[in-house]
Motif scaffolding. Structure first.
Motif, mmCIF file in Angstrom:
data_model
loop_
_atom_site.group_PDB
_atom_site.id
_atom_site.type_symbol
_atom_site.label_atom_id
_atom_site.label_comp_id
_atom_site.label_asym_id
_atom_site.label_seq_id
_atom_site.Cartn_x
_atom_site.Cartn_y
_atom_site.Cartn_z
ATOM 1 N N GLY A 79 0.810 -1.212 0.000
ATOM 2 C CA GLY A 79 0.000 0.000 0.000
ATOM 3 C C GLY A 79 0.842 1.260 0.000
ATOM 4 O O GLY A 79 0.534 2.230 -0.710
ATOM 5 N N MET A 80 1.923 1.262 0.779
ATOM 6 C CA MET A 80 2.775 2.452 0.832
ATOM 7 C C MET A 80 3.571 2.632 -0.455
ATOM 8 O O MET A 80 3.849 3.768 -0.864
ATOM 9 C CB MET A 80 3.717 2.353 2.032
ATOM 10 N N LEU A 81 3.929 1.552 -1.113
ATOM 11 C CA LEU A 81 4.658 1.666 -2.379
ATOM 12 C C LEU A 81 3.819 2.364 -3.448
ATOM 13 O O LEU A 81 4.364 3.004 -4.353
ATOM 14 C CB LEU A 81 5.082 0.275 -2.867
ATOM 15 N N ARG A 82 2.513 2.253 -3.335
ATOM 16 C CA ARG A 82 1.635 2.908 -4.311
ATOM 17 C C ARG A 82 1.436 4.392 -4.018
ATOM 18 O O ARG A 82 0.948 5.128 -4.877
ATOM 19 C CB ARG A 82 0.273 2.207 -4.337
ATOM 20 N N CYS A 83 1.792 4.819 -2.812
ATOM 21 C CA CYS A 83 1.591 6.224 -2.431
ATOM 22 C C CYS A 83 2.681 7.108 -3.025
ATOM 23 O O CYS A 83 3.823 6.687 -3.178
ATOM 24 C CB CYS A 83 1.587 6.362 -0.907
ATOM 25 N N GLU A 84 2.308 8.320 -3.326
ATOM 26 C CA GLU A 84 3.251 9.289 -3.868
ATOM 27 C C GLU A 84 3.575 10.338 -2.811
ATOM 28 O O GLU A 84 2.792 10.581 -1.900
ATOM 29 C CB GLU A 84 2.667 9.959 -5.113
ATOM 30 N N GLY A 85 4.720 10.953 -2.952
ATOM 31 C CA GLY A 85 5.120 11.999 -2.017
ATOM 32 C C GLY A 85 6.098 11.496 -0.976
ATOM 33 O O GLY A 85 6.359 10.299 -0.838
ATOM 34 N N LYS A 86 6.608 12.433 -0.202
ATOM 35 C CA LYS A 86 7.629 12.142 0.805
ATOM 36 C C LYS A 86 7.023 11.712 2.132
ATOM 37 O O LYS A 86 7.578 10.873 2.842
ATOM 38 C CB LYS A 86 8.496 13.394 1.002
ATOM 39 N N ILE A 87 5.864 12.275 2.483
ATOM 40 C CA ILE A 87 5.246 12.050 3.788
ATOM 41 C C ILE A 87 4.109 11.041 3.671
ATOM 42 O O ILE A 87 3.420 10.967 2.651
ATOM 43 C CB ILE A 87 4.719 13.380 4.372
ATOM 44 N N CYS A 88 3.898 10.265 4.726
ATOM 45 C CA CYS A 88 2.816 9.277 4.748
ATOM 46 C C CYS A 88 1.458 9.970 4.589
ATOM 47 O O CYS A 88 1.259 11.084 5.088
ATOM 48 C CB CYS A 88 2.846 8.489 6.052
ATOM 49 N N PRO A 89 0.515 9.326 3.914
ATOM 50 C CA PRO A 89 -0.776 9.972 3.609
ATOM 51 C C PRO A 89 -1.536 10.461 4.837
ATOM 52 O O PRO A 89 -2.081 11.573 4.829
ATOM 53 C CB PRO A 89 -1.551 8.871 2.878
ATOM 54 N N ASN A 90 -1.601 9.663 5.898
ATOM 55 C CA ASN A 90 -2.352 10.081 7.087
ATOM 56 C C ASN A 90 -1.726 11.306 7.744
ATOM 57 O O ASN A 90 -2.431 12.162 8.298
ATOM 58 C CB ASN A 90 -2.433 8.934 8.092
ATOM 59 N N ILE A 91 -0.406 11.394 7.698
ATOM 60 C CA ILE A 91 0.274 12.557 8.273
ATOM 61 C C ILE A 91 0.022 13.790 7.411
ATOM 62 O O ILE A 91 -0.136 14.903 7.931
ATOM 63 C CB ILE A 91 1.784 12.282 8.411
ATOM 64 N N LYS A 92 -0.038 13.602 6.100
ATOM 65 C CA LYS A 92 -0.361 14.722 5.214
ATOM 66 C C LYS A 92 -1.742 15.286 5.544
ATOM 67 O O LYS A 92 -1.944 16.506 5.556
ATOM 68 C CB LYS A 92 -0.313 14.258 3.757
ATOM 69 N N LYS A 93 -2.689 14.398 5.819
ATOM 70 C CA LYS A 93 -4.031 14.850 6.188
ATOM 71 C C LYS A 93 -4.002 15.600 7.516
ATOM 72 O O LYS A 93 -4.699 16.605 7.693
ATOM 73 C CB LYS A 93 -4.972 13.649 6.282
ATOM 74 N N LYS A 94 -3.195 15.108 8.442
ATOM 75 C CA LYS A 94 -3.104 15.762 9.750
ATOM 76 C C LYS A 94 -2.479 17.143 9.623
ATOM 77 O O LYS A 94 -2.911 18.094 10.288
ATOM 78 C CB LYS A 94 -2.281 14.883 10.697
ATOM 79 N N VAL A 95 -1.466 17.268 8.786
ATOM 80 C CA VAL A 95 -0.829 18.570 8.565
ATOM 81 C C VAL A 95 -1.816 19.541 7.925
ATOM 82 O O VAL A 95 -1.892 20.722 8.300
ATOM 83 C CB VAL A 95 0.428 18.408 7.691
#
Length: 238
Positions: A79-95
């Protein structure tokens, strides 16, 4: 406000005071772990995750947990290999959510990534170079607080550069890069010379043995169905 040192709250106050504050107070948490969680939800989640396996015999229980973890490690990594960007998706939402709370704060730049933040009532000092804020949340969680986000947004900095390395995609993949080594079936087990561990001998309980719950439940259902049938009989059948 009632003094917690007296009255009915005294026992609770004394009990809580006997525990080191770094165990239960977020203001005293160590900052190296980058975790601001006060609850034990992670333990409860894992306990629920292995709920069915816990009812099995010891070897079957371990086999069941092993199978769950093998699948989990692979699913999380894929699942994480399919994600783009430097930061984890849940943390991006929190930011992104934290950025909404930065509205209403005024930011003044001093020098060398040092800022003074105020909203007319409260004031905080932010050092982006050290990932610190006087509110304490930035260094505790490793994620920019609303005061730090005010500086980042106003001066058009990249928010990903101020999130701790613990929350990066690279670190996440390192956590799940290992694998649980596979174990052959019982037919391929190597016989051990160690004496087998036997279950403890059970002792008969004193008194009349209780009927099983299944028998009690079946009898209750039978009585309930017969009573319901009598209640629904027509007058001509009575």
């Amino acid at each position: 406000m009632e003094d917690p040192k007296v009255g009915i709250q005294q026992n609770a106050y004394e009990w809580l005071s006997s525990i080191p504050p770094e165990k239960w107070s977020r203001s005293h948490f160590p900052i190296h772990s980058k975790c601001d969680a006060v609850t034990n939800n992670m333990c409860e989640s894992f306990n629920n995750y292995i709920l069915e396996a816990r009812e099995l015999p010891i070897i079957s229980m371990l086999e069941s947990i092993k199978g769950k973890l093998i699948t989990r490690i692979q699913v999380k990594r894929a699942g994480m290999l399919r994600c783009e960007g430097k930061i984890c998706p849940n943390i991006k939402k929190k930011v992104a959510k934290t950025a909404l709370f930065s509205k209403g704060w005024d930011c003044q730049f001093a020098r060398e990534e040092r800022y003074e933040i105020s909203n007319g009532t409260y004031k905080h000092c932010v050092r982006l170079d050290k990932r610190e804020c006087s509110c304490g949340m930035f260094q505790l969680s490793g994620i920019p607080c609303c005061h730090a986000m005010c500086c980042i947004i106003k001066y058009r900095k990249n928010e990903d550069d101020y999130v701790h390395a613990f929350y990066t995609k690279e670190t996440y993949l390192k956590i799940y890069e290992h694998m649980i080594h596979l174990i052959p079936g019982k037919n391929d087990y190597v016989e051990s010379e160690i004496e087998a561990v036997l279950p403890p001998q059970s002792k008969a309980k004193v008194g009349r043995p209780q009927k099983s719950n299944e028998r009690k439940r079946a009898r209750s259902q039978s009585l309930a169905s017969s009573t319901t049938g009598q209640l629904h009989e027509s007058p001509s059948e009575q």
